[in-house]
Design an enzyme around this catalytic site. Sequence first.
Site, PDB file in Angstrom:
ATOM      1  CB  SER A  93      -0.913   0.043   1.238  1.00 15.36           C
ATOM      2  OG  SER A  93      -1.601  -1.153   1.375  1.00 15.36           O
ATOM      3  CG  ASP A 136       4.048   1.892   5.611  1.00 12.27           C
ATOM      4  OD1 ASP A 136       3.986   3.098   5.943  1.00 12.27           O
ATOM      5  OD2 ASP A 136       3.049   1.162   5.564  1.00 12.27           O
TER       6      ASP A 136
END
Length: 304
Positions: A93, A136
Amino acid sequence: MMDKITVSAPGKLMLLGEHAVVYGYPCIVSAVDNYLSVKGEVIDSAYDQYNIGETNDDFIETAVDTVRKKYHIDNKVILTTTSELTGYGLGSSAAVTVATIKLLDEFFDIGLRGEDLFNLSYKCIRKHQPLASGYDIASAIYGGTIYFDGRTKKVKRLSDQSLKLIIGFSGIKADTVDMVRKVSDLNEKNPDITKNIFISISTLVKNAEAAIINKDWKLLGKLMNQNQELLVKLGVSSPKLDEMVKSAVTAGAYGAKISGAGGGDCIIALIEKSQKEKIEKAIINTGGEILHLDVGNPMGVCLS
Ligand code: PMV
């Protein structure tokens, strides 16, 4: 304006500090050499077109809409993704968000710097995961191994060297939102307990920063084991992950722990090269699947 562009962003593995980073503490994350790529083309059409295979279309749409609104872009695009990340909890994602925004930046000459790319990508991710720390995103942008401050979102590059890690996939897909909620519930009920755990984790992360800089793998392994004990106390490990972690340490790993939200996805084991086969076998014997990835060396988001 260029005709077609492809932008790739790497996946990630959390080395230490997961969950605590959501509450403003630091973590350490490494990029892996599996990538998500987005190929783009501007089209003369009333609609965008997405050819996205298994990639999560919500994230790509959010990225396109956010950039379009902020920079008043009217052109429509065809975006095609290919992913080596999907299904293992390696950060697809974040990678698709960063790669899509970088691609639009290149296409429409927006001139985003690293910090702008982070802020915009983070804004997009939080539309889907309001508690996300953004670690991330930082990994997808900068690559290598970085120290990420959960409060300021500042990044410190620690190393661009490969780390000798074995990655064992549990076969179970982790539900990050659910695991983050579980810790948040515990934090509401017992804030003193969680605060102590988070502070202990942040001390481990700070010591791990020095261990990585000094290439003290024995110490780094020990800190990973201690981090795992604290994650067990937070309730985010599972019998399967515990078994995989234990098997790696018993077979001679310097240290092992879950990587990421917990409940499933991967464990990581820091090893000495000569022990590789023995430790891989031990993990496979618990039902784990070995992912052969180069960790810590890959560069961040780039045109390819
Ligand atoms: O979704 P994963 O497996 O990359 O792990 C999430 C890490 C957390 O610290 C639990 C959440 C976050 O946003 O930092």
